[in-house]
Design an enzyme around this catalytic site. Structure first.
Site, PDB file in Angstrom:
ATOM      1  N   LYS A  95     -33.028 -11.782 -60.158  1.00 15.60           N
ATOM      2  CA  LYS A  95     -33.818 -12.964 -60.505  1.00 15.60           C
ATOM      3  C   LYS A  95     -34.548 -13.536 -59.286  1.00 15.60           C
ATOM      4  CE  LYS A  95     -33.711 -14.090 -64.233  1.00 15.60           C
ATOM      5  NZ  LYS A  95     -34.537 -13.461 -65.311  1.00 15.60           N
ATOM      6  N   GLY A 128      -5.711 -23.630 -30.098  1.00 15.43           N
ATOM      7  CA  GLY A 128      -5.619 -24.697 -31.087  1.00 15.43           C
ATOM      8  C   GLY A 128      -5.367 -26.026 -30.417  1.00 15.43           C
ATOM      9  N   CYS A 145      -4.972 -19.277 -24.849  1.00 13.58           N
ATOM     10  CA  CYS A 145      -5.072 -20.718 -24.627  1.00 13.58           C
ATOM     11  C   CYS A 145      -3.828 -21.445 -25.147  1.00 13.58           C
ATOM     12  CB  CYS A 145      -6.372 -21.263 -25.212  1.00 13.58           C
ATOM     13  SG  CYS A 145      -6.926 -22.719 -24.314  1.00 13.58           S
ATOM     14  N   GLU A 177       1.054 -32.356 -24.852  1.00 16.55           N
ATOM     15  CA  GLU A 177       0.102 -32.597 -25.947  1.00 16.55           C
ATOM     16  C   GLU A 177       0.835 -32.703 -27.280  1.00 16.55           C
ATOM     17  OE1 GLU A 177      -2.565 -29.299 -26.706  1.00 16.55           O
ATOM     18  OE2 GLU A 177      -3.862 -30.486 -28.011  1.00 16.55           O
ATOM     19  N   HIS A 197     -10.258 -18.001 -22.810  1.00 15.14           N
ATOM     20  CA  HIS A 197     -10.552 -17.382 -24.110  1.00 15.14           C
ATOM     21  C   HIS A 197     -11.371 -16.110 -23.899  1.00 15.14           C
ATOM     22  CE1 HIS A 197      -9.427 -20.777 -26.766  1.00 15.14           C
ATOM     23  NE2 HIS A 197      -9.773 -21.531 -25.744  1.00 15.14           N
ATOM     24  N   GLU A 216     -12.012 -13.887 -25.870  1.00 15.00           N
ATOM     25  CA  GLU A 216     -12.746 -13.494 -27.092  1.00 15.00           C
ATOM     26  C   GLU A 216     -14.222 -13.881 -27.061  1.00 15.00           C
ATOM     27  OE1 GLU A 216     -10.354 -15.819 -26.911  1.00 15.00           O
ATOM     28  OE2 GLU A 216     -10.635 -17.442 -28.358  1.00 15.00           O
TER      29      GLU A 216
HETATM   30  N1  GLN Z   1      -4.826 -27.858 -26.894  1.00 13.62           N
HETATM   31  C1  GLN Z   1      -4.668 -27.101 -25.688  1.00 13.62           C
HETATM   32  C2  GLN Z   1      -5.343 -27.765 -24.500  1.00 13.62           C
HETATM   33  O1  GLN Z   1      -6.151 -28.639 -24.676  1.00 13.62           O
HETATM   34  C3  GLN Z   1      -5.195 -25.693 -25.879  1.00 13.62           C
HETATM   35  C4  GLN Z   1      -6.660 -25.629 -26.102  1.00 13.62           C
HETATM   36  C5  GLN Z   1      -7.115 -24.362 -26.771  1.00 13.62           C
HETATM   37  O2  GLN Z   1      -6.321 -23.608 -27.295  1.00 13.62           O
HETATM   38  N2  GLN Z   1      -8.412 -24.141 -26.771  1.00 13.62           N
HETATM   39  O3  GLN Z   1      -5.097 -27.421 -23.375  1.00 13.62           O
END
Ligand code: GLN
Length: 566
Positions: free
Chosen positions: A197, A363, A390, A414, A516, A518
């Site tokens: 379509k 995270g 991380c 944290e 990181h 990645e």
């Molecule tokens: N929360 C953690 C920090 O601020 C890890 C950060 C993350 O995994 N990007 O150090």
């Protein structure tokens, strides 16, 4: 902090491909654009890209991955939309924060100029002041490159997108005709009786034309290739030649989109329209590296558990892509087993147990951290290859401090502000920080690697430069005590701990990075820690199957029916 924009030099000429989308978002407009760019790069052109995000956020740094997917980090520390990651991976380039134009950035700049009195008493308006700033940003990012692909996020007709489309309309009057090309990507759905379509495309182009933009090229996203009749109908109603209408059918792997697009000749058409054909490398002499990499046959399979808290593939897209790249390099089909760190029920625990390797990704906050710590302990005690990234690195330190060093209740400040042993603590430069946007330790920093360690072996070098995004780090007061019990911090940046590992004599592969990796992985240049993880996982799987005399595969086969990916 990301670099400041300098004044635009109007003498710098280059070609622009503007990419807009219609009908609905999430069509893969960015992949279509990046694939076109890949083909132009194969033809010898220096290609860059700009992603326009019409939202009011200044950058993606404070955005929830559930809504927007992963926050991608550039080498200059810019926190940007994940689409920029696709451009970096497809074009094999490093972009900067200036390559992501947002409404937040643009308005902030215009308002700051207004406050400084730079507009000399004029009424400051969307046209021309905001649109001028948009055009300046696009031209600056394009400067020095042959071709700049400019993708406008969202769909035509969105209120937020209007100033950008108006800026593009002005662009078309300011540049030579053969320097700009408008590509519009839309959806071509099937009706119940199996007909392709075109009405949604017609409406979308009508909307575009009402803003004063006529597309030069139309790309129809469809389950299959567009039929000739479909293309003819789109051409007629949208006022473009039939050979300007292209298909972008579903493919199994996004890295095959450039091959698909090439088959229909989109690259040749674009180059002809932009007057680039003569300068292009002749088709027979173009590099086929991309095709070779992405079509490599896998000879083995591994299953890697990804232990995270966002059950959404886009939230960890760069990790998924890095695993694919490591798979290209090692000729391995890497399957990801999703393990929810918050809901470690039997099904998730079973996936962890069946995995050949484990990744604990980055995270923020406390949700799901106990599940991550448990998964790390499992990997450490059962000799399962492990890569912590991380927050995953930080939780590996917490796990080791608690279960090996005997620091009861050890945690990251944290997650638990009251912990008796804050083995992970806030970075000193973060003590006074109040703003949440763009204030972490961000971007590329160098790590020094100790000779003779696993890290040295992985990177094949005594240093590496990788991208960061964190507020916390290993508390220097605990380093000696932790190392005395066997964990090695093999990568450091001054007194910051960047890489951790267990010696090969203690574990086949137990590796974590505060950075990181990645974000620097590319299809032809897989990230070393990911390659090392996949290799160690392959070894484990081989050993497993030998030990069980094939039972390992049967066990896997039985679970095959269960949903295994995010
Ligand atoms: N929360 C953690 C920090 O601020 C890890 C950060 C993350 O995994 N990007 O150090």
């Amino acid at each position: 902090m990301p670099t400041e924009l300098t004044d635009y030099d109007p003498t710098l000429g280059n070609k622009f491909i503007f990419v807009t989308g219609g009908v609905m978002s999430g069509l893969g407009k960015g992949i279509t654009a990046a694939s076109t760019g890949r083909l132009l790069a194969n033809a010898g052109f220096d290609v860059t890209a700009v992603k326009i995000d019409p939202y009011l956020n200044v950058d993606a740094g404070t955005m929830n991955p559930y809504q927007h997917g992963e926050v991608y980090v550039l080498k200059d520390g810019g926190e940007v939309d994940l689409d920029l990651g696709n451009y970096e991976r497809f074009l094999d380039i490093d972009m900067t924060f200036d390559h992501n134009v947002t409404t937040g950035k643009t308005y902030q700049h215009v308002i700051e100029k207004e406050r400084a009195g730079d507009y000399l008493g004029k009424t400051v308006q969307i046209i021309p002041h905001v649109t001028d700033d948009i055009k300046r940003r696009v031209r600056e990012a394009a400067a020095g490159h042959d071709v700049c692909i400019v993708e406008v996020g969202g769909t035509v007709g969105d209120i937020e997108g209007m100033p950008y489309l108006e800026a593009l309309r002005q662009f078309s009057h300011e540049e030579d005709d053969d320097d700009i090309l408008f590509t519009h990507v839309t959806l071509v759905p099937y009706s119940k009786n199996g007909e392709q379509k075109t009405k949604p495309t017609q409406h979308s182009v009508k909307e575009l034309r009402s803003i004063g933009l006529q597309p030069d090229v139309l790309v129809g996203r469809c389950d299959d290739k567009l039929d000739v009749q479909t293309k003819e109908k789109i051409a007629l109603f949208c006022d473009v030649p039939v050979d300007a209408v292209f298909s972008n059918p579903d493919v199994d792997d996004i890295y095959h989109v450039p091959l698909m697009v090439e088959e229909e000749g989109l690259d040749e058409y674009v180059m002809a329209e932009l007057g680039l054909s003569e300068r292009a490398t002749p088709p027979a002499e173009r590099t086929t590296e991309w095709r070779e990499i992405v079509t490599r046959e896998a000879t083995d399979t591994v299953e890697i558990a990804l232990v995270g808290k966002y059950a959404l593939e886009d939230a960890y897209i760069s990790i998924h892509e890095s695993l694919k790249h490591a798979g290209f390099e090692t000729r391995t089909d890497v399957e990801v087993l999703w393990v929810d760190s918050e809901e470690m029920d039997d099904a998730h625990a079973a996936r962890l147990e069946r995995a050949d390797g484990v990744i604990v990704p980055g995270g923020f906050g406390s949700r799901g951290t106990q599940g991550k710590i448990d998964a790390i302990r499992y990997a450490r005690e059962h000799d399962v290859p492990f890569l912590g990234l991380c927050l995953g690195f930080q939780m590996a330190v917490v796990e080791y401090a608690r279960n090996v060093c005997g620091f009861e209740g050890a945690h990251s400040a944290e997650v638990d502000a009251e912990t008796p042993h804050p083995v992970i603590d806030i970075l000193p430069e973060q003590y006074e920080v109040e703003d949440m946007g763009g204030t972490m330790r961000l971007g590329a920093h160098e790590t020094e690697i100790t000779a003779g360690t696993v890290a040295h072996d992985v990177y094949g070098d005594t240093s590496c430069t990788e991208r960061h995004r964190h507020r916390y780090e290993v508390n220097p007061e605990y380093i000696d005590a932790i190392e005395r019990e066997g964990l090695v911090f093999s990568g450091r940046a001054d007194n910051r701990m960047e890489i951790l590992e267990l010696p090969r004599s203690d574990h086949p592969f137990f590796f974590g990075t505060q950075f990181h990796p990645e974000f620097r992985s590319r299809p032809g240049r897989a990230s070393p820690p990911f390659v090392a993880l996949v290799e160690a996982s392959l070894t484990r799987r081989g050993g497993d199957d030998d030990r069980r005399g094939g039972e390992g595969d049967r066990r896997r086969g039985e679970e095959e029916q269960g949903e295994v990916t995010a």
